[in-house]
Design a protein around this motif. Structure first.
Motif, short mmCIF file in Angstrom:
data_model
loop_
_atom_site.label_atom_id
_atom_site.label_comp_id
_atom_site.label_asym_id
_atom_site.label_seq_id
_atom_site.Cartn_x
_atom_site.Cartn_y
_atom_site.Cartn_z
N LYS A 28 30.56 27.40 -24.55
CA LYS A 28 31.22 26.45 -25.92
C LYS A 28 30.20 26.97 -26.87
N HIS A 29 28.92 27.30 -26.84
CA HIS A 29 28.00 27.60 -27.69
C HIS A 29 28.60 28.85 -28.60
N CYS A 30 29.04 30.06 -27.65
CA CYS A 30 29.69 31.20 -28.46
C CYS A 30 30.80 30.95 -28.99
N ARG A 31 31.87 30.06 -28.64
CA ARG A 31 32.93 29.88 -29.22
C ARG A 31 32.64 28.96 -30.55
N ASP A 32 31.81 27.96 -30.49
CA ASP A 32 31.24 27.41 -31.75
C ASP A 32 30.58 28.21 -32.59
N ALA A 62 35.43 40.16 -25.70
CA ALA A 62 34.85 38.79 -26.19
C ALA A 62 35.55 38.01 -27.38
N LEU A 63 35.51 38.85 -28.16
CA LEU A 63 36.14 38.37 -29.50
C LEU A 63 37.68 38.00 -29.21
N TRP A 64 38.51 38.80 -28.48
CA TRP A 64 39.84 38.51 -28.45
C TRP A 64 40.07 37.30 -27.47
N ASP A 65 39.17 37.03 -26.61
CA ASP A 65 39.08 35.86 -25.89
C ASP A 65 38.65 34.75 -26.56
N LEU A 67 38.86 33.90 -29.86
CA LEU A 67 39.81 33.63 -30.91
C LEU A 67 41.10 33.10 -30.16
N MET A 68 41.56 33.58 -28.89
CA MET A 68 42.64 32.95 -28.27
C MET A 68 42.43 31.40 -27.88
N SER A 99 47.32 42.29 -20.40
CA SER A 99 48.43 41.87 -19.54
C SER A 99 47.83 40.49 -18.91
N SER A 100 46.51 40.54 -18.47
CA SER A 100 46.21 39.32 -17.75
C SER A 100 46.22 37.79 -18.60
N ARG A 101 46.39 38.18 -19.79
CA ARG A 101 46.68 36.92 -20.98
C ARG A 101 47.72 36.95 -21.52
N ARG A 102 48.80 37.94 -20.97
CA ARG A 102 50.12 38.07 -21.84
C ARG A 102 49.93 38.26 -23.30
N ALA A 103 49.16 38.89 -23.58
CA ALA A 103 48.45 39.19 -24.99
C ALA A 103 49.36 40.32 -25.71
#
Ligand code: Q46
Ligand code: ZN
Length: 302
Positions: A28-32, A62-65, A67-68, A99-103
């Motif tokens: 949560k800290h990273c995403r915040d 990590a950034l892609w994850d 932001l999603m 592919s694991s995130r269908r991105a």
């Protein structure tokens, strides 16, 4: 050590915040931190289309994850640079993440499309490999973002990267580069907006984020990075951070708050001289853009 937020046992210590975090509170800290950066610099909104330059390494994945998870509209862009096993492995990590995130993943293969790889291109142009590589990536990031109609191009530069780039620019007092060193470069003159949403997270934190969240990334460094000055600057700053936690952040954010506005005019003046390259239509201040010159040198038979 206990988590600063919930008092459960900590799994990571972040010395510059003088705090430990448990797994959920660290994620949560990273995403915040990323959300705070995106909002503070007005990088993009939920309605805009973001293209992330992904290398298969910890920062860009990590950034892609993140932001999603934050609900942004993001696709990935992978550039195949033709650096042997390193390129094929990094492509595999990137594709399996997507592919694991269908991105959506946009791919450009430098040897397949432009007829040269980084080793041959740098040799033909008599440039260091990282110089030919950086030039090619910057060009393709912008041209692919523009071609795909994206509003913004995001890169995974973290706090360590930006502090090291700043140190290099300061050591040379390169005012044009300093003027361009900002977490947001607005669109204009044929350039799409460019943003660096990870500037508040250190390399160690993006690596921990990936490990905790089960994101597989390429751990090996690019074989062509040996002797790269950027790595030497990082080493110096790592030593400083070790003895004085928070040094990297105060160096970078002190610059952005107090000195960056003083040199911003230097790069604004440069932008006024931009015009479209006659060969590829990308913005340039030269007659033909540096990427087209590199392609020509790298593909002309001698
Ligand atoms: S990929 Fe390219 Fe890096 Fe390899 S050749 Fe240098 S610049 S080290 S980020
Ligand atoms: Zn061109």
């Amino acid at each position: 050590m206990k988590c600063r937020v919930c008092r459960e046992p900590a799994v990571i210590e972040v010395r510059r915040h003088n705090a430990g975090f448990c797994h959920p509170c660290f994620v949560k800290h990273c995403r915040d931190q990323v959300k705070k950066t995106v909002d503070a610099y007005q990088m993009f909104s939920e309605n805009e289309r973001v293209l992330i330059a992904v290398s298969g390494g910890k920062d860009s994945l990590a950034l892609w994850d993140i932001l999603m998870h934050l609900g942004y509209n993001v696709d990935g862009l992978y550039i195949g640079l033709g650096i042997g096993d390193y390129s094929s492995e990094s492509a595999n990590y990137t594709r399996s993440f997507a592919s694991s995130r269908r991105a959506t993943l946009v791919e450009v293969d430098l040897p397949g499309t432009y007829g040269f790889d980084i080793a041959s291109g740098s040799k033909a142009a008599r440039r260091a490999p990282c110089s030919a590589c950086g030039l090619s990536k910057r060009h393709l990031f912008n041209s692919e973002a523009a071609r795909g109609g994206y509003d913004v191009l995001a890169t995974g530069h973290n706090l360590d990267d930006e502090a090291a780039v700043l140190l290099g620019n300061v050591l040379r007092w390169d005012l044009a580069y300093l003027g361009r060193q900002h977490p947001v470069l607005e669109a204009g003159g044929g350039f799409v907006r460019k943003v660096k949403p990870l500037v508040r997270l250190a390399e160690r934190e993006t690596a921990a984020y990936c490990v905790l969240e089960g994101i597989d990334y390429i751990v090996e460094e690019c074989p062509m990075s040996v002797g790269n000055r950027h790595l030497a600057y990082k080493g110096v700053l790592d030593d400083l951070e070790e003895s004085s936690p928070g040094s990297k952040a105060s160096f970078l954010f002190g610059y952005l708050e107090r000195a960056a506005p003083l040199v911003a005019g230097v790069s604004a003046a440069e932008r006024e001289a931009l015009h479209p390259c006659p060969t590829c239509a990308s913005p340039t201040v030269s007659e033909v853009c540096a990427f087209c010159k590199l392609v020509e040198r790298a593909t002309t038979k001698r």
